[in-house]
Design an enzyme around this catalytic site. Sequence first.
Site, PDB file in Angstrom:
ATOM      1  N   LYS A 114       0.756  -1.149   0.001  1.00 23.61           N
ATOM      2  CA  LYS A 114      -0.038  -0.178   0.080  1.00 23.61           C
ATOM      3  C   LYS A 114       0.969   1.386  -0.133  1.00 23.61           C
ATOM      4  CE  LYS A 114      -3.652   2.285   2.776  1.00 23.61           C
ATOM      5  NZ  LYS A 114      -4.549   2.411   3.644  1.00 23.61           N
ATOM      6  N   GLY A 115       0.578   2.389  -0.849  1.00 24.49           N
ATOM      7  CA  GLY A 115       1.278   3.402  -1.050  1.00 24.49           C
ATOM      8  C   GLY A 115       0.307   4.522  -0.930  1.00 24.49           C
ATOM      9  N   GLY A 116       1.084   5.759  -1.126  1.00 28.60           N
ATOM     10  CA  GLY A 116       0.114   7.093  -1.331  1.00 28.60           C
ATOM     11  C   GLY A 116      -0.766   6.985  -2.215  1.00 28.60           C
ATOM     12  N   PHE A 117      -0.515   6.231  -3.499  1.00 28.90           N
ATOM     13  CA  PHE A 117      -1.313   6.145  -4.360  1.00 28.90           C
ATOM     14  C   PHE A 117      -2.701   5.413  -4.173  1.00 28.90           C
ATOM     15  CE2 PHE A 117      -2.899   4.921  -8.691  1.00 28.90           C
ATOM     16  CZ  PHE A 117      -3.070   6.099  -9.413  1.00 28.90           C
ATOM     17  N   GLY A 118      -2.414   4.157  -3.409  1.00 28.07           N
ATOM     18  CA  GLY A 118      -3.500   3.154  -3.177  1.00 28.07           C
ATOM     19  C   GLY A 118      -2.959   2.032  -3.072  1.00 28.07           C
ATOM     20  N   ASP A 150      11.283  11.872  -5.062  1.00 26.19           N
ATOM     21  CA  ASP A 150      10.691  11.176  -3.966  1.00 26.19           C
ATOM     22  C   ASP A 150      11.501   9.623  -4.059  1.00 26.19           C
ATOM     23  OD1 ASP A 150       9.117  10.602  -1.837  1.00 26.19           O
ATOM     24  OD2 ASP A 150       7.529   9.778  -2.855  1.00 26.19           O
TER      25      ASP A 150
END
Length: 337
Positions: A173-177, A290
Amino acid sequence: MSTPLRITTLNLSSSGLTGTIAAAIQNLTQLETMDLSNNNLTGGLPDFLGNMKSLSVINLSGNNLSGSIPQALQREGLKLLVEGNPKLCFSDSCIKPHKKKPVVPIVASVVSAAVVIAILVLFLIFKNKKSTVLQGQPRKSRMKLKFANKNSKRFTYSEIIQMTNNFQRVLGKGGFGMVYHGTVNDSDQVAVKVLSKSSAQGYKEFKAEVDLLVRVHHTNLVILVGYCYESDHLALVYEFLPNADLKQHLSGKRGRSVINWSVRLHIALDTALGLEYLHIGCTPPMVHRDVKTANILLDENFKAKLADFGLSRSFQSRGESQESTVIAGTIGYLDPE
């Protein structure tokens, strides 16, 4: 220790080289193999290459070299590879213009010019109509039409559901989804990143990642297999890297770490090569913004590949203002430059 070191092989293939072939190469007097293929070298083949008697293999394929090949480079015992240089030829005669007597009547020229003008007029009319239609559409629809012209594979949302077996296996899971495991063509494994409704990232980051990955290709950048843009469903489909990200190994989340210091050094070098390609090999240069261990993925041999380009930026020139270098993404993980 008494034997002096000597360079016998020079491999600068796919290194983003531009301009003419550097004369400094002739200082490598013991050079036997030279590979400058798949760059953007221009100009003619220098005579000094033919005078380097130790050279037995020269690979210059996939560049934009021009002119004729010097006689010295056509000697026996030298393997010269020049495929993919359409302006390059083996004799002086091929670069001399051939005079042709005009045989086409003036009437035919006038008709041809009229046809070309008519085609241009039709093209401009069509372009204006298309522009009017696009201006009347909402922002999302315009983005969808733009992505439809990309070379990367476009998947439907139903195909995304099918390839992930209804989002059965979660990879992370990341900041995007969420990121899910999937398969395409019944055998090829992929990683599918699906935009979450609650994600702070959105269309801008999605568009930035697709735009970058469909035009840049490097062994240390993750491969974008395709994407999905259907209504509110956004997804990115990448190659699957079985050893996940570097952060999991360093934090011990994958059990006892198998990354010794030699492997760590190779991972650092792979990451640096990926960044070097973005900074120097791309035109205009790209800045990731990033770079962190969670965005460094590892294949089955622990080869590192940079991922997550949603916050990347392109810079048209070196004279950008300070305002354009504002930190984005995770604080503290901007590219070193």
